[in-house]
Write a protein that holds these residues in place. Structure first.
Motif, short mmCIF file in Angstrom:
data_model
loop_
_atom_site.label_atom_id
_atom_site.label_comp_id
_atom_site.label_asym_id
_atom_site.label_seq_id
_atom_site.Cartn_x
_atom_site.Cartn_y
_atom_site.Cartn_z
N THR A 101 0.82 -1.21 0.00
CA THR A 101 0.00 0.00 0.00
C THR A 101 0.86 1.26 0.00
OG1 THR A 101 -1.92 1.06 0.98
CG2 THR A 101 -0.28 0.24 2.52
N THR A 102 0.32 2.30 -0.63
CA THR A 102 1.02 3.58 -0.68
C THR A 102 0.22 4.70 -0.03
OG1 THR A 102 0.08 4.05 -2.85
CG2 THR A 102 2.26 2.98 -2.81
N LEU A 103 -0.98 4.37 0.44
CA LEU A 103 -1.86 5.37 1.03
C LEU A 103 -2.29 4.96 2.43
CD1 LEU A 103 -4.24 6.07 -2.01
CD2 LEU A 103 -2.26 7.43 -1.30
N CYS A 104 -2.38 5.95 3.31
CA CYS A 104 -2.92 5.68 4.64
C CYS A 104 -4.42 5.40 4.49
CB CYS A 104 -2.67 6.86 5.58
SG CYS A 104 -3.57 8.37 5.16
N ILE A 105 -5.03 4.91 5.53
CA ILE A 105 -6.44 4.51 5.44
C ILE A 105 -7.34 5.71 5.14
CG2 ILE A 105 -6.98 4.64 7.91
CD1 ILE A 105 -8.11 1.87 5.52
N ALA A 106 -7.01 6.88 5.70
CA ALA A 106 -7.84 8.07 5.46
C ALA A 106 -7.78 8.48 3.99
CB ALA A 106 -7.38 9.22 6.36
N CYS A 107 -6.58 8.51 3.42
CA CYS A 107 -6.44 8.91 2.02
C CYS A 107 -7.03 7.86 1.08
CB CYS A 107 -4.97 9.17 1.68
SG CYS A 107 -4.33 10.67 2.47
N LYS A 108 -6.88 6.59 1.43
CA LYS A 108 -7.46 5.53 0.60
C LYS A 108 -8.98 5.60 0.63
CE LYS A 108 -7.43 1.96 -2.06
NZ LYS A 108 -7.05 2.11 -3.47
N SER A 109 -9.55 5.85 1.81
CA SER A 109 -11.00 5.98 1.92
C SER A 109 -11.49 7.17 1.10
CB SER A 109 -11.40 6.17 3.38
OG SER A 109 -11.08 5.03 4.13
N LYS A 110 -10.76 8.27 1.17
CA LYS A 110 -11.12 9.46 0.39
C LYS A 110 -11.05 9.16 -1.10
CE LYS A 110 -9.75 14.24 -0.37
NZ LYS A 110 -8.77 15.28 -0.07
N GLN A 111 -10.00 8.45 -1.53
CA GLN A 111 -9.85 8.09 -2.94
C GLN A 111 -11.01 7.21 -3.41
OE1 GLN A 111 -7.04 4.96 -3.99
NE2 GLN A 111 -6.17 6.30 -5.56
N GLU A 112 -11.37 6.23 -2.61
CA GLU A 112 -12.46 5.33 -2.98
C GLU A 112 -13.79 6.07 -3.04
OE1 GLU A 112 -12.21 2.15 -0.15
OE2 GLU A 112 -10.56 1.18 -1.23
N GLU A 113 -13.99 7.01 -2.12
CA GLU A 113 -15.23 7.80 -2.12
C GLU A 113 -15.30 8.66 -3.38
OE1 GLU A 113 -16.96 11.49 0.44
OE2 GLU A 113 -16.14 9.81 1.59
N GLU A 114 -14.18 9.26 -3.77
CA GLU A 114 -14.14 10.09 -4.98
C GLU A 114 -14.41 9.22 -6.22
OE1 GLU A 114 -10.30 11.95 -4.76
OE2 GLU A 114 -10.98 13.44 -3.32
#
Length: 120
Positions: A101-114
């Protein structure tokens, strides 16, 4: 992240890489050895379907190899465990679950939401 943790993740990534390479060699050997002919068209179709499925899995693993190699390079460069988006530390629990993984959980969650909002 301390050297012991980095060593653990390097070992984990190398083991993942070795496992994928072994599976790839086994697939090549199986395909080279299987010169079977099938009298029944259904058996032949099943064998071809199984082969196609195996090749799709190996293709996914080929892509994973690149991610593993990049993760090992990040360890070498001192950047492993840092979120590429926000720069914060990625939790050890997340790295254990997904070492590439290259993203923390907060950034990954934000990416998935977008992505979901865009319909990707």
């Amino acid at each position: 992240m301390d050297q012991q943790e980095l060593g653990f993740f390097r070992e984990t990534l190398n083991k993942m890489l070795d496992d994928i390479l072994v599976k790839g060699r086994e697939t090549i050997e199986d395909m080279n050895e299987s010169g079977e002919t099938y009298a029944d068209p259904a058996d032949r179709a099943t064998a071809e379907s199984d082969r196609a499925f195996t090749l799709r899995l190996r293709d996914r693993e080929r892509k994973l190899i690149k991610k593993i190699q990049k993760a090992i390079k990040r360890i070498d460069d001192g950047e492993y465990g840092l979120c590429l988006s926000c720069g914060d530390d990625i939790s050890a629990a997340r790295l254990k679950a997904r070492p590439v993984t290259t993203l923390c959980i907060a950034c990954k969650s934000k990416q998935e939401e977008e992505e979901q909002n865009r319909g990707d």
